[in-house]
Design a protein around this motif. Structure first.
Motif, PDB file in Angstrom:
ATOM      1  N   SER A 232       0.822  -1.208   0.000  1.00  0.00           N
ATOM      2  CA  SER A 232       0.000   0.000   0.000  1.00  0.00           C
ATOM      3  C   SER A 232       0.856   1.259   0.000  1.00  0.00           C
ATOM      4  O   SER A 232       1.966   1.281   0.532  1.00  0.00           O
ATOM      5  CB  SER A 232      -0.944   0.019   1.211  1.00  0.00           C
ATOM      6  N   TYR A 233       0.314   2.314  -0.567  1.00  0.00           N
ATOM      7  CA  TYR A 233       0.994   3.609  -0.685  1.00  0.00           C
ATOM      8  C   TYR A 233      -0.078   4.645  -1.009  1.00  0.00           C
ATOM      9  O   TYR A 233      -1.269   4.305  -1.174  1.00  0.00           O
ATOM     10  CB  TYR A 233       2.065   3.563  -1.783  1.00  0.00           C
ATOM     11  N   ALA A 234       0.300   5.904  -1.119  1.00  0.00           N
ATOM     12  CA  ALA A 234      -0.672   6.958  -1.391  1.00  0.00           C
ATOM     13  C   ALA A 234      -1.411   6.706  -2.704  1.00  0.00           C
ATOM     14  O   ALA A 234      -0.791   6.495  -3.748  1.00  0.00           O
ATOM     15  CB  ALA A 234       0.027   8.312  -1.450  1.00  0.00           C
ATOM     16  N   GLU A 235      -2.716   6.703  -2.634  1.00  0.00           N
ATOM     17  CA  GLU A 235      -3.590   6.520  -3.802  1.00  0.00           C
ATOM     18  C   GLU A 235      -3.378   5.177  -4.506  1.00  0.00           C
ATOM     19  O   GLU A 235      -3.530   5.067  -5.726  1.00  0.00           O
ATOM     20  CB  GLU A 235      -3.408   7.669  -4.797  1.00  0.00           C
TER      21      GLU A 235
ATOM     22  N   ALA B  51      -0.188   1.559  11.037  1.00  0.00           N
ATOM     23  CA  ALA B  51      -0.615   0.339  11.725  1.00  0.00           C
ATOM     24  C   ALA B  51      -1.475  -0.525  10.813  1.00  0.00           C
ATOM     25  O   ALA B  51      -2.534  -1.030  11.211  1.00  0.00           O
ATOM     26  CB  ALA B  51      -1.361   0.688  12.996  1.00  0.00           C
ATOM     27  N   GLY B  52      -1.039  -0.688   9.570  1.00  0.00           N
ATOM     28  CA  GLY B  52      -1.712  -1.602   8.657  1.00  0.00           C
ATOM     29  C   GLY B  52      -2.714  -0.964   7.722  1.00  0.00           C
ATOM     30  O   GLY B  52      -3.455  -1.669   7.034  1.00  0.00           O
ATOM     31  N   GLY B  53      -2.757   0.375   7.671  1.00  0.00           N
ATOM     32  CA  GLY B  53      -3.728   1.043   6.818  1.00  0.00           C
ATOM     33  C   GLY B  53      -3.489   0.788   5.334  1.00  0.00           C
ATOM     34  O   GLY B  53      -2.351   0.654   4.891  1.00  0.00           O
ATOM     35  N   ILE B  54      -4.579   0.695   4.569  1.00  0.00           N
ATOM     36  CA  ILE B  54      -4.483   0.579   3.113  1.00  0.00           C
ATOM     37  C   ILE B  54      -5.392   1.641   2.491  1.00  0.00           C
ATOM     38  O   ILE B  54      -6.251   2.218   3.171  1.00  0.00           O
ATOM     39  CB  ILE B  54      -4.879  -0.831   2.609  1.00  0.00           C
ATOM     40  N   SER B  55      -5.213   1.923   1.222  1.00  0.00           N
ATOM     41  CA  SER B  55      -5.988   2.971   0.562  1.00  0.00           C
ATOM     42  C   SER B  55      -7.465   2.594   0.456  1.00  0.00           C
ATOM     43  O   SER B  55      -7.836   1.418   0.590  1.00  0.00           O
ATOM     44  CB  SER B  55      -5.428   3.227  -0.837  1.00  0.00           C
ATOM     45  N   THR B  56      -8.276   3.599   0.194  1.00  0.00           N
ATOM     46  CA  THR B  56      -9.716   3.366   0.049  1.00  0.00           C
ATOM     47  C   THR B  56     -10.008   2.381  -1.071  1.00  0.00           C
ATOM     48  O   THR B  56     -10.829   1.466  -0.927  1.00  0.00           O
ATOM     49  CB  THR B  56     -10.439   4.697  -0.223  1.00  0.00           C
ATOM     50  N   LYS B  57      -9.352   2.539  -2.202  1.00  0.00           N
ATOM     51  CA  LYS B  57      -9.563   1.635  -3.335  1.00  0.00           C
ATOM     52  C   LYS B  57      -9.143   0.208  -2.984  1.00  0.00           C
ATOM     53  O   LYS B  57      -9.799  -0.766  -3.376  1.00  0.00           O
ATOM     54  CB  LYS B  57      -8.779   2.126  -4.553  1.00  0.00           C
ATOM     55  N   GLN B  58      -8.039   0.075  -2.270  1.00  0.00           N
ATOM     56  CA  GLN B  58      -7.602  -1.258  -1.863  1.00  0.00           C
ATOM     57  C   GLN B  58      -8.593  -1.875  -0.878  1.00  0.00           C
ATOM     58  O   GLN B  58      -8.862  -3.082  -0.934  1.00  0.00           O
ATOM     59  CB  GLN B  58      -6.208  -1.194  -1.242  1.00  0.00           C
TER      60      GLN B  58
ATOM     61  N   ALA C 154       0.686  -5.136   2.932  1.00  0.00           N
ATOM     62  CA  ALA C 154       1.756  -4.398   3.600  1.00  0.00           C
ATOM     63  C   ALA C 154       1.283  -2.957   3.693  1.00  0.00           C
ATOM     64  O   ALA C 154       1.472  -2.145   2.783  1.00  0.00           O
ATOM     65  CB  ALA C 154       3.053  -4.498   2.803  1.00  0.00           C
ATOM     66  N   GLY C 155       0.619  -2.645   4.771  1.00  0.00           N
ATOM     67  CA  GLY C 155      -0.042  -1.353   4.910  1.00  0.00           C
ATOM     68  C   GLY C 155       0.863  -0.276   5.464  1.00  0.00           C
ATOM     69  O   GLY C 155       1.947  -0.525   5.972  1.00  0.00           O
ATOM     70  N   HIS C 156       0.382   0.957   5.380  1.00  0.00           N
ATOM     71  CA  HIS C 156       1.113   2.083   5.967  1.00  0.00           C
ATOM     72  C   HIS C 156       0.680   2.259   7.417  1.00  0.00           C
ATOM     73  O   HIS C 156      -0.449   1.919   7.794  1.00  0.00           O
ATOM     74  CB  HIS C 156       0.882   3.369   5.161  1.00  0.00           C
TER      75      HIS C 156
ATOM     76  N   THR D  33      -0.438  -6.392   7.707  1.00  0.00           N
ATOM     77  CA  THR D  33       0.870  -6.089   8.280  1.00  0.00           C
ATOM     78  C   THR D  33       1.209  -4.629   8.001  1.00  0.00           C
ATOM     79  O   THR D  33       0.472  -3.932   7.298  1.00  0.00           O
ATOM     80  CB  THR D  33       1.980  -6.974   7.670  1.00  0.00           C
ATOM     81  N   THR D  34       2.333  -4.181   8.521  1.00  0.00           N
ATOM     82  CA  THR D  34       2.787  -2.825   8.267  1.00  0.00           C
ATOM     83  C   THR D  34       4.058  -2.834   7.427  1.00  0.00           C
ATOM     84  O   THR D  34       4.903  -3.709   7.582  1.00  0.00           O
ATOM     85  CB  THR D  34       3.042  -2.048   9.567  1.00  0.00           C
ATOM     86  N   ARG D  35       4.165  -1.850   6.549  1.00  0.00           N
ATOM     87  CA  ARG D  35       5.378  -1.696   5.749  1.00  0.00           C
ATOM     88  C   ARG D  35       6.452  -0.933   6.520  1.00  0.00           C
ATOM     89  O   ARG D  35       7.561  -0.736   6.033  1.00  0.00           O
ATOM     90  CB  ARG D  35       5.051  -0.934   4.458  1.00  0.00           C
ATOM     91  N   ALA D  36       6.147  -0.508   7.748  1.00  0.00           N
ATOM     92  CA  ALA D  36       7.051   0.358   8.512  1.00  0.00           C
ATOM     93  C   ALA D  36       8.344  -0.338   8.935  1.00  0.00           C
ATOM     94  O   ALA D  36       9.327   0.328   9.242  1.00  0.00           O
ATOM     95  CB  ALA D  36       6.333   0.896   9.749  1.00  0.00           C
ATOM     96  N   GLY D  37       8.339  -1.649   8.987  1.00  0.00           N
ATOM     97  CA  GLY D  37       9.549  -2.365   9.385  1.00  0.00           C
ATOM     98  C   GLY D  37       9.544  -2.808  10.827  1.00  0.00           C
ATOM     99  O   GLY D  37      10.255  -3.740  11.202  1.00  0.00           O
TER     100      GLY D  37
END
Length: 383
Positions: A265-268, A292-299, A288-290, A316-320
């Motif tokens: 996941s990433y912006a837009e 705490a696991g967030g994903i975009s609206t479309k996703q 792999a969300g931004h 999961t989170t992409r934060a590492g």
């Protein structure tokens, strides 16, 4: 006559004294004669068995390969003082070539070797690009509690600064020590060893690339001084049937292992990739969300549609680092602080051994998130 008798007695005394001499090299025996630990190298290939186009070309690979037996031969005679080492080369491939079938064969080979009561531990050489995944797959599937140590190198076998010899030597030394019995699988490079669940490659080129994240290393290998400073939580079940995971690969075939993918996941970010994966028949998707696991609206919209089709998601989170805790949302399981590539392996195996979402959720909360809880351990121990 008396002089001859005294002389013979004195000669015998010298022979005995020499045989038990504490000085290096005195009375040396072979590894087998000295009853040293028996370690088997399970070969999977990687940079450690590759070559460079020139001795100074650390990132430019040639086409020639050597065997792990060739690297082992360079460690003689020193390694014969540490362990009796034999080799079982399963594959000699690079990270890009590796498939689930390779991982399946590797894990079964490790267990087959360790089933021999005369074998004390295994060292696996593999490519560093995905070594953390191979190690975690082994951690999740190998049924033996004997030491399993992964190692390799960041530089090719014919370069000036080839690190493979030291890494292989120290991995054998660590496995032979028995120090990581019941730890599950560990990864050893650059004089440090890490838990397979936590370790990750952090730099594309540097020798000190592997890191244990916020938890750090399990310990160090400094010459013959092996120092463990912490242990994975599963050591609390050492010697119990509960130490083993339910993912015994002897019960399935490689083609049975579920297909699982990762969506980043990433912006837009669009939802097309999730939709395509679901349409292709994958059984599970790790996001792999931004944060705490967030994903975009479309996703999120694509995920909801995929769940309706029966696809199971893990967040999961992409934060590492940091955890995505499970909230019990139907069709979505929180993977805590498992990295996306590690969560994919646990989901893959979970879906292979069960189609019950709640069972899989439980496995992620236990196997996927082990804790070193001495309170629970003492309650269990005291009945």
């Amino acid at each position: 006559m008396r002089k001859r008798w005294v002389g013979a007695l004195f000669a015998a005394f010298l022979l005995i004294a020499f045989a038990v001499s504490p000085y290096p090299g005195a009375g040396k025996a072979s590894a087998a004669e000295a009853d040293l630990p028996h370690i088997v190298i399970v070969g999977m290939g990687g940079t450690i068995t590759s070559t460079a186009v020139g001795r100074e070309m650390f990132q430019s690979y040639g086409t020639d390969k050597v065997s792990i037996s060739d690297i082992l031969a360079r460690l003689q005679p020193e390694i014969s003082k540490v362990a009796d080492v034999t080799v079982r080369e399963v594959y000699n491939i690079n990270s890009a070539e590796t498939t689930t079938k390779h991982l399946y064969d590797m894990s079964l080979a490790i267990d087959e070797v360790l089933a021999d009561e005369n074998v004390d531990g295994v060292v696996v050489n593999a490519g560093t690009n995905i070594m953390e995944e191979l190690a975690y797959f082994a951690d999740l599937t190998v049924q033996s509690s004997k030491p399993v140590v992964f190692t390799g190198s960041m530089r090719q076998s014919n370069t000036f600064s080839f690190d493979g010899e030291a890494n292989l030597f120290n991995a054998i030394r660590l496995a032979a020590s028995g120090e990581t019995t019941c730890y599950g699988t560990v990864l050893m490079l650059n004089d440090e060893f890490f838990a397979a669940r936590e370790v990750t490659k952090t730099d594309a080129l540097r020798l000190d690339t592997f890191d244990g994240g916020r938890y750090g290393a399990l310990g160090t290998v400094d010459e013959n001084r092996i120092r463990s400073v912490r242990a994975p939580g599963r050591v609390l079940q050492c010697g119990q049937e509960s130490w083993k995971t339910p993912f015994d690969l002897k019960k399935v075939k490689p083609e049975d292992i579920a297909k699982v993918e990762i969506a980043y996941s990433y912006a837009e970010a669009g939802g097309e990739s999730i939709t395509a994966m679901a349409d292709a028949g994958v059984k599970g998707i790790v996001t792999a969300g931004h944060g705490a696991g967030g994903i975009s609206t479309k996703q999120a919209e694509a995920r909801k549609a995929a769940i309706d089709k029966g696809v199971l998601f893990v967040s999961t989170t992409r934060a590492g680092s940091g955890a995505v805790y499970d909230s019990g949302t139907p069709g979505v399981i929180g993977a805590a602080d498992l990295l996306p590539q590690k969560a994919r392996l646990l989901l893959q195996l979970s879906l292979t051994f069960s189609d019950d979402e709640e069972q899989i959720r439980t496995w992620f909360k236990t196997i996927g998130m082990p804790e070193f809880n001495m309170g629970d351990y003492m309650k269990t121990k005291n009945g």
